[in-house]
Structure formats: structure tokens, C-alpha cells
Scaffold this motif. Structure first.
Motif, PDB file in Angstrom:
ATOM      1  N   ALA A 141       0.856  -1.232  -0.004  1.00  0.00           N
ATOM      2  CA  ALA A 141      -0.031  -0.024   0.048  1.00  0.00           C
ATOM      3  C   ALA A 141       0.721   1.370  -0.107  1.00  0.00           C
ATOM      4  O   ALA A 141       1.511   1.564   0.924  1.00  0.00           O
ATOM      5  N   LEU A 142       0.869   1.947  -1.091  1.00  0.00           N
ATOM      6  CA  LEU A 142       1.783   3.071  -1.144  1.00  0.00           C
ATOM      7  C   LEU A 142       0.717   4.471  -1.474  1.00  0.00           C
ATOM      8  O   LEU A 142      -0.146   4.248  -2.362  1.00  0.00           O
ATOM      9  N   ARG A 143       1.131   5.596  -1.388  1.00  0.00           N
ATOM     10  CA  ARG A 143       0.485   6.760  -1.981  1.00  0.00           C
ATOM     11  C   ARG A 143       1.222   7.063  -3.314  1.00  0.00           C
ATOM     12  O   ARG A 143       2.187   7.301  -3.234  1.00  0.00           O
ATOM     13  N   VAL A 144      -0.040   7.153  -4.123  1.00  0.00           N
ATOM     14  CA  VAL A 144       0.532   7.419  -5.556  1.00  0.00           C
ATOM     15  C   VAL A 144      -0.525   8.388  -6.296  1.00  0.00           C
ATOM     16  O   VAL A 144      -1.519   8.366  -5.988  1.00  0.00           O
ATOM     17  N   ALA A 145      -0.012   8.880  -7.327  1.00  0.00           N
ATOM     18  CA  ALA A 145      -0.860   9.623  -8.035  1.00  0.00           C
ATOM     19  C   ALA A 145      -1.379   8.812  -9.187  1.00  0.00           C
ATOM     20  O   ALA A 145      -0.665   8.088  -9.873  1.00  0.00           O
ATOM     21  N   VAL A 146      -2.674   8.586  -9.362  1.00  0.00           N
ATOM     22  CA  VAL A 146      -3.397   7.560 -10.014  1.00  0.00           C
ATOM     23  C   VAL A 146      -4.546   8.078 -10.766  1.00  0.00           C
ATOM     24  O   VAL A 146      -5.304   8.861 -10.105  1.00  0.00           O
ATOM     25  N   GLN A 147      -5.021   7.438 -11.745  1.00  0.00           N
ATOM     26  CA  GLN A 147      -6.203   7.772 -12.378  1.00  0.00           C
ATOM     27  C   GLN A 147      -7.283   7.057 -11.652  1.00  0.00           C
ATOM     28  O   GLN A 147      -7.558   5.924 -11.570  1.00  0.00           O
ATOM     29  N   ARG A 162      -3.764   8.951  -4.202  1.00  0.00           N
ATOM     30  CA  ARG A 162      -4.816   7.822  -3.553  1.00  0.00           C
ATOM     31  C   ARG A 162      -3.519   6.842  -2.804  1.00  0.00           C
ATOM     32  O   ARG A 162      -2.539   6.727  -3.526  1.00  0.00           O
ATOM     33  N   GLU A 163      -4.375   6.147  -1.840  1.00  0.00           N
ATOM     34  CA  GLU A 163      -3.461   5.019  -1.077  1.00  0.00           C
ATOM     35  C   GLU A 163      -3.901   3.804  -2.286  1.00  0.00           C
ATOM     36  O   GLU A 163      -4.888   3.741  -2.597  1.00  0.00           O
ATOM     37  N   ALA A 164      -2.935   3.175  -2.932  1.00  0.00           N
ATOM     38  CA  ALA A 164      -3.126   1.996  -3.610  1.00  0.00           C
ATOM     39  C   ALA A 164      -2.224   0.899  -3.250  1.00  0.00           C
ATOM     40  O   ALA A 164      -1.059   1.232  -2.893  1.00  0.00           O
ATOM     41  N   ARG A 165      -2.711  -0.489  -3.702  1.00  0.00           N
ATOM     42  CA  ARG A 165      -1.837  -1.562  -3.761  1.00  0.00           C
ATOM     43  C   ARG A 165      -1.120  -1.709  -4.748  1.00  0.00           C
ATOM     44  O   ARG A 165      -1.520  -1.689  -6.089  1.00  0.00           O
ATOM     45  N   ILE A 166       0.296  -1.474  -4.928  1.00  0.00           N
ATOM     46  CA  ILE A 166       1.083  -1.766  -6.070  1.00  0.00           C
ATOM     47  C   ILE A 166       1.779  -3.165  -6.018  1.00  0.00           C
ATOM     48  O   ILE A 166       2.346  -3.326  -5.116  1.00  0.00           O
ATOM     49  N   GLY A 167       1.916  -3.636  -7.265  1.00  0.00           N
ATOM     50  CA  GLY A 167       2.374  -4.858  -7.473  1.00  0.00           C
ATOM     51  C   GLY A 167       2.859  -5.083  -8.665  1.00  0.00           C
ATOM     52  O   GLY A 167       2.821  -4.280  -9.634  1.00  0.00           O
ATOM     53  N   SER A 168       2.872  -6.259  -9.261  1.00  0.00           N
ATOM     54  CA  SER A 168       3.154  -6.715 -10.682  1.00  0.00           C
ATOM     55  C   SER A 168       2.063  -6.130 -11.535  1.00  0.00           C
ATOM     56  O   SER A 168       0.921  -6.368 -11.215  1.00  0.00           O
ATOM     57  N   GLY A 169       2.297  -5.312 -12.638  1.00  0.00           N
ATOM     58  CA  GLY A 169       1.482  -4.765 -13.351  1.00  0.00           C
ATOM     59  C   GLY A 169       1.199  -3.551 -12.735  1.00  0.00           C
ATOM     60  O   GLY A 169       0.003  -2.787 -13.522  1.00  0.00           O
ATOM     61  N   GLY A 170       1.490  -2.815 -11.662  1.00  0.00           N
ATOM     62  CA  GLY A 170       1.072  -1.580 -11.282  1.00  0.00           C
ATOM     63  C   GLY A 170       0.193  -1.463 -10.473  1.00  0.00           C
ATOM     64  O   GLY A 170       0.136  -2.337  -9.151  1.00  0.00           O
TER      65      GLY A 170
END
Length: 181
Positions: A147-153, A168-176
Motif C-alpha cells: 500500500a503506497l501513496r501514488v498519483a493515479v487515475q 490515493r493509497e493504492a496496492r502496488i504490485g506486478s502490473g502496477g
């Protein structure tokens, strides 16, 4: 299969990101732009910092097939080059305007929104932006599901259509982006 990361190094953020990405020791690193000798310098740091010196200078043609692309500047050429040469890559935007540049790259590349994320340094400086970009790259390359803070659509509240690029806070892994939390 050998993994590849491409990093533009036209700013201090890109130069620091290059060193941090090399230290991850997870992929071959292709550096685009930057001062003469930067790739040799980053490769030379491998011995004292204990990573494999898989670093070389290159051009967009050398970026072909990259798993991750880290951009320190999103010029007009970057979007078309990524779309043509790295259509399967996760693109990490570590620029002065990550929200705007994520939006512009989404339009220019037509990549899925999950594969273009920004490193929102919130004006903290080049080293912080580079560290955030390296953290995102690590989560992608190791499929961490962090879970990281990223700029995302993001999607609109009703889940229909885009709401715009936001941090937003988003779960980041393989594929973004795997999930926006």
C-alpha cells in the motif's frame, strides 16, 4: 528472463533514481539522457554498495521491452516512445507535476490506468521523489502488493468513468496498481 528498467536521467531526480534503482539489484538498468558518464558512474558505485553493475546508457530504442519505466521529465516524446517500445511497462512518473504528467501520459500512451502511476513528493525535493519512484519500482518488480501513496487515475464515486488523476493509497504490485484503497 532478465528484467529491464529504463530511467530518464535529465534532472537530479532522475540521477538519484538511477542510483536507487541500480541498488535494488532486480533488473538491468538503461539510462536515457543525463550527464556524460552517469551510467559508468552508477555502475562504478556497484562494488562499494554491493550490487551487480548492470547499468548502461542508451536511447529509447534500448528501452524496448522494459518492465518498468521511470520518468523524471515527461516531454512530448516520452509518451509516444513508451507506447511504441514499452507497451507492457509500468510507468512511474517522478516529475515536478506528477498528477498532470500522469494524465498527459495516459492520453498519449493509451496504456491502462493501472500501469501509469506518479510518485507524489509534495514539493519535498528531488531525492524524495527519486526514493518514492524507487519504492514503487520495488513494489512492482517484487510483486509486493504494498500500500503506497501514488498519483493515479481514479474512478468517479459511482464507479463509472474517470474522476481524474488524484493522490490515493493504492496496492502496488506486478502490473502496477492492483487496487485503489
Amino acid at each position: 528472463m532478465r528484467r529491464k528498467v529504463t530511467c530518464t536521467a535529465t534532472t537530479r531526480t532522475g540521477e538519484v533514481a538511477a542510483l536507487l534503482l541500480a541498488q535494488l539489484d532486480l533488473a538491468a538498468l538503461v539510462l536515457l539522457g543525463g550527464p556524460d558518464g552517469l551510467a559508468d558512474d552508477v555502475a562504478g558505485a556497484a562494488a562499494p554498495l554491493r550490487y551487480e553493475p548492470r547499468v548502461r546508457a542508451g536511447a529509447w530504442v534500448d528501452a524496448a521491452g522494459a518492465d518498468v519505466v521511470v520518468l523524471d521529465a515527461a516531454d512530448g516524446e516520452a509518451g509516444s516512445e513508451i507506447a511504441a517500445r514499452c507497451p507492457g511497462a509500468v510507468v512511474i512518473v517522478a516529475t515536478g507535476d506528477p498528477l498532470g504528467d500522469v494524465e498527459r501520459l495516459l492520453a498519449a500512451t493509451h496504456l491502462p490506468r493501472a500501469r501509469i502511476v506518479g510518485a507524489p513528493a509534495d514539493g519535498a525535493g528531488a531525492i524524495t521523489a527519486a526514493a518514492l519512484a524507487a519504492e514503487i519500482a520495488d513494489a512492482v518488480l517484487r510483486d509486493r502488493g504494498r500500500a503506497l501513496r501514488v498519483a493515479v487515475q481514479a474512478l468517479a464515486d459511482d464507479g463509472v468513468g474517470p474522476a481524474g488523476v488524484a493522490v490515493r493509497e493504492a496496492r502496488i504490485g506486478s502490473g502496477g496498481v492492483q487496487e485503489i484503497l
